[in-house]
Design a protein around this motif. Sequence first.
Motif, PDB file in Angstrom:
ATOM      1  N   GLY A 253       0.799  -1.230   0.000  1.00  0.00           N
ATOM      2  CA  GLY A 253       0.000   0.000   0.000  1.00  0.00           C
ATOM      3  C   GLY A 253       0.824   1.269   0.000  1.00  0.00           C
ATOM      4  N   VAL A 254       2.093   1.173   0.458  1.00  0.00           N
ATOM      5  CA  VAL A 254       2.959   2.361   0.466  1.00  0.00           C
ATOM      6  C   VAL A 254       3.868   2.288  -0.753  1.00  0.00           C
ATOM      7  CG1 VAL A 254       4.771   3.587   1.715  1.00  0.00           C
ATOM      8  CG2 VAL A 254       2.902   2.502   2.973  1.00  0.00           C
ATOM      9  N   THR A 255       3.756   3.251  -1.646  1.00  0.00           N
ATOM     10  CA  THR A 255       4.585   3.176  -2.845  1.00  0.00           C
ATOM     11  C   THR A 255       6.024   3.580  -2.523  1.00  0.00           C
ATOM     12  OG1 THR A 255       4.156   5.450  -3.519  1.00  0.00           O
ATOM     13  CG2 THR A 255       2.634   3.775  -4.336  1.00  0.00           C
ATOM     14  N   ASN A 256       6.936   3.068  -3.312  1.00  0.00           N
ATOM     15  CA  ASN A 256       8.347   3.424  -3.138  1.00  0.00           C
ATOM     16  C   ASN A 256       8.545   4.928  -3.191  1.00  0.00           C
ATOM     17  OD1 ASN A 256      10.353   1.078  -3.006  1.00  0.00           O
ATOM     18  ND2 ASN A 256       8.856   0.389  -4.482  1.00  0.00           N
ATOM     19  N   SER A 257       7.885   5.575  -4.157  1.00  0.00           N
ATOM     20  CA  SER A 257       8.137   7.009  -4.300  1.00  0.00           C
ATOM     21  C   SER A 257       7.593   7.787  -3.105  1.00  0.00           C
ATOM     22  CB  SER A 257       7.588   7.554  -5.623  1.00  0.00           C
ATOM     23  OG  SER A 257       6.202   7.423  -5.651  1.00  0.00           O
ATOM     24  N   ASP A 258       6.405   7.419  -2.607  1.00  0.00           N
ATOM     25  CA  ASP A 258       5.870   8.112  -1.424  1.00  0.00           C
ATOM     26  C   ASP A 258       6.810   7.939  -0.233  1.00  0.00           C
ATOM     27  OD1 ASP A 258       3.672   9.042  -2.705  1.00  0.00           O
ATOM     28  OD2 ASP A 258       2.241   7.639  -1.833  1.00  0.00           O
ATOM     29  N   PHE A 259       7.289   6.721  -0.080  1.00  0.00           N
ATOM     30  CA  PHE A 259       8.166   6.420   1.050  1.00  0.00           C
ATOM     31  C   PHE A 259       9.486   7.191   0.955  1.00  0.00           C
ATOM     32  CE2 PHE A 259      11.550   3.269   2.459  1.00  0.00           C
ATOM     33  CZ  PHE A 259      11.528   3.679   3.775  1.00  0.00           C
ATOM     34  N   ILE A 260      10.111   7.126  -0.197  1.00  0.00           N
ATOM     35  CA  ILE A 260      11.429   7.763  -0.328  1.00  0.00           C
ATOM     36  C   ILE A 260      11.294   9.282  -0.215  1.00  0.00           C
ATOM     37  CG2 ILE A 260      13.400   8.109  -1.869  1.00  0.00           C
ATOM     38  CD1 ILE A 260      12.816   5.237  -2.950  1.00  0.00           C
ATOM     39  N   LYS A 261      10.229   9.814  -0.797  1.00  0.00           N
ATOM     40  CA  LYS A 261      10.046  11.278  -0.693  1.00  0.00           C
ATOM     41  C   LYS A 261       9.828  11.677   0.768  1.00  0.00           C
ATOM     42  CE  LYS A 261       8.207  15.366  -2.750  1.00  0.00           C
ATOM     43  NZ  LYS A 261       8.032  16.058  -1.523  1.00  0.00           N
TER      44      LYS A 261
END
Lengths: 338, 276
Positions: B94-102
Motif C-alpha cells: 500500500g505504500v509506494t516506493n516514491s511516497d516512502f522515499i520522498k
Amino acid sequence: MTKDQEAGRLCFSDETGLVSLRDGRIRTKDLPRGVRVHDEESVPKAIRDRFDVHPSETDTSPVTHYVMIDRDQGADRMLRIVRAWSKDKNRGRVAVHLAKGAQAEIRALATDEDGTLVDDTWDFFLEAESSLVFSSLIAYGGQSMARTRRRAHVEEKASFTLNTGALGEENAHQENTITLRGHKAAAFVRAVVFSAKDQETVMKTTLNHEAPATESLIEHYGVAADKSFLAFEAATRIAKGMKKSSARQKNRGVVLGRKARLDANPLLYIDEYDVEAAHGAAIGRIDEEELYYLMSRGLSEREAQTLIIQGFLAPLARLEHEEGIYKAIRDLVTERIG
Amino acid sequence: MADLRIENLHAEAEGHRILRGVDLVIEAGKTHAIMGPNGTGKSTLASVIMGHPRYKVTAGKITLDGEDVLAMSTDERARAGLFLAMQSPAEVPGVTNSDFIKAAMDARRVDEKNIPLFRFIKELDQAVAALKMREDLPHRYLNDGFSGGEKKRNEILQMRMLKPKIAILDEIDSGLDVDALKIVGDNVTAMKDGKLGLLLITHYQRLLDYISADKVSVMMQGRIVKTGDDSLMKQIDTEGYDWIKEELGIEDERVVPDDDERVFLEKCATKEAFEK
C-alpha cells in the motif's frame, strides 16, 4: 480548486457525468450517452419481476432515484454521484439498472449535515453480460448515525465490483447483500473502514451464490483507533447444486488504540462439494518491523504510522484516481490518526 | 566528515547475550568490512547501531561525531546520517516506493522546504536507471512482491537517494546473482566520495571484489577477534575461519541461538530461484 476542496470536503474536481442528489432533488450535468436519471415512485415493476425482487425489499425509503444505463453508450461511461444529506432530508434510495451488455463505472461521494440520521439504500440490477464498478466514499459528521444498505442482483456473466470507503466520524451500519443469480456471474467487494474516537461501525457483507460457476471475493480492511469499535461480518453462501463456484474472503485489520476493538467474523455456508472456498482474518497492531523499517529512513514514529495506515487503506485506490479525492483521503487519515 | 565509534558494546535479545564487547571505528571516507561465520553477531551489531527495538544495549557506547547515538531514537539516528541496508527489509503493502522515499527525504530537511517534486522525480528516475530496476518501481508498493535481488537493489537505491554519512550494508550480496552484484557494487563504489563511511557485513569475499575495503575484521563470539587488510580477506576466502578459531582458541564461535538464526534460501540458490 473549488472552495469545498480547500475546506477539505469531499468533492469531485471533474464534473463530467455528474449526478447531484441533494434535498431529494436531482441535478445532472454532462451525462454520458445512454444514461438516464429520473425519479420513480418505486423500483419499476418490470425490474422487480425480472429480478424476482419483492416490493418490500425495495420500498422502505420514500424517494427512488432511478439510474438506467443502456448498452449503447458514449466513450465516457463514468458517472459521478454526489449525495448530501440534511436533517430533514435524511432518507433516500437509488436504483441502478444496467441493461444487457452495458458497462459502467460509478463513483459516489456522500456527506451530511452533522447530526443527521442517514438512511441510504442502493439497489443494483445487472442484466446478463453487464459490468459495473461502483466506488463509494462516505464521510459523515461525528454526531450522525448512518445506515447504508446496498443490494445487488447479478445475472449471467455479469460482473459487479463494489469498492466502499467509510472514513467519517459517524456511527455506521453498512450492509451489502449481493446475489449471483446467473451462470458465471461474479462479484468483488472491497470495503475499507477507519473508525476512531468512540465510533461504532459494522460492515456486513453477504454474498449468495445462487447459480453454478459463480465467483465472489469479499475483502474487508479496517483500522480501529482510540476507543472505537469496528466489526466485520462476512458471510458467503453457496447453495446446493451451484457447482464450480468459487468464493474467497479476506478480513484485515489494524488496531491502533489500547481501548479500540476490532472483530471479524468470516463465515462460509456451503451446501455443495464441487466448489472452491477460502476465508481468513488477520487482525493485529501495526507490524513492528514495518515501523522500524520506515523509521530507519528518518520518518518519525507518527509519520511512519500514518504512511503505513494510508497504505493499508490503499484499496480505495480507485477513488484515489480522482484528483482532489486522493488528497482528501490522505488528509482525513492523517487527521484521524491524531 | 563523520566517524562512528563503537566502544565495548554489549547487547542482548530476549535474555540472550549476543554482543559481548564490540570495539570498532568506521571512519569517514573509509570502508570497513566485517566477515564471520553465521550466528556470530554481525547482523545484530548492524541492528543495534540502527536502534532495532528487539535489542537491548547493556553496556558500552556508540557515538557519531561525538554525539551519543544510543540516546537517539531510530529515526533520529537516520536523520543524523546513519543508514542500514537491511538483510531482510520489511514489505509494506500500500505504500509506494516514491511516497516512502520522498517522505524520508523530506524528513531530513528539517529546516528546509520539502524537496521539489520535479527534482525528486528526476533523481529517482536516475537512481532507478542506474540500478537497472523496473521503470515502474516508484509506483510499486515498498518491497511488496519483490524478489530477493530486487529488495537488495531497492536498499541501495534508497541509500543513493538519502545520501547518508555512514552506511552499513548487511549482507547486501545475499540473494544477488553475479550481474546484480556488479550493479550494486558499481553503485556503492560510485557513492564513495571521500566522505562516506562504509561498513560492509558479508560472509563472502566476492562482495569485496566489487567494493574494495580498507580494513577487514572478523567477528566471533559477539566481538571483533581479528582485524587486517586485503590479505586477511584472501586467507579467509581460501582457508575459511577454522584457522582463526584455532589461533585464538575458540571452540564455539556462535552467540545467536539457533532458533533465531534466519536462513535465506536464495543465498545458495540459482539465478532462477531469485526471481520467484
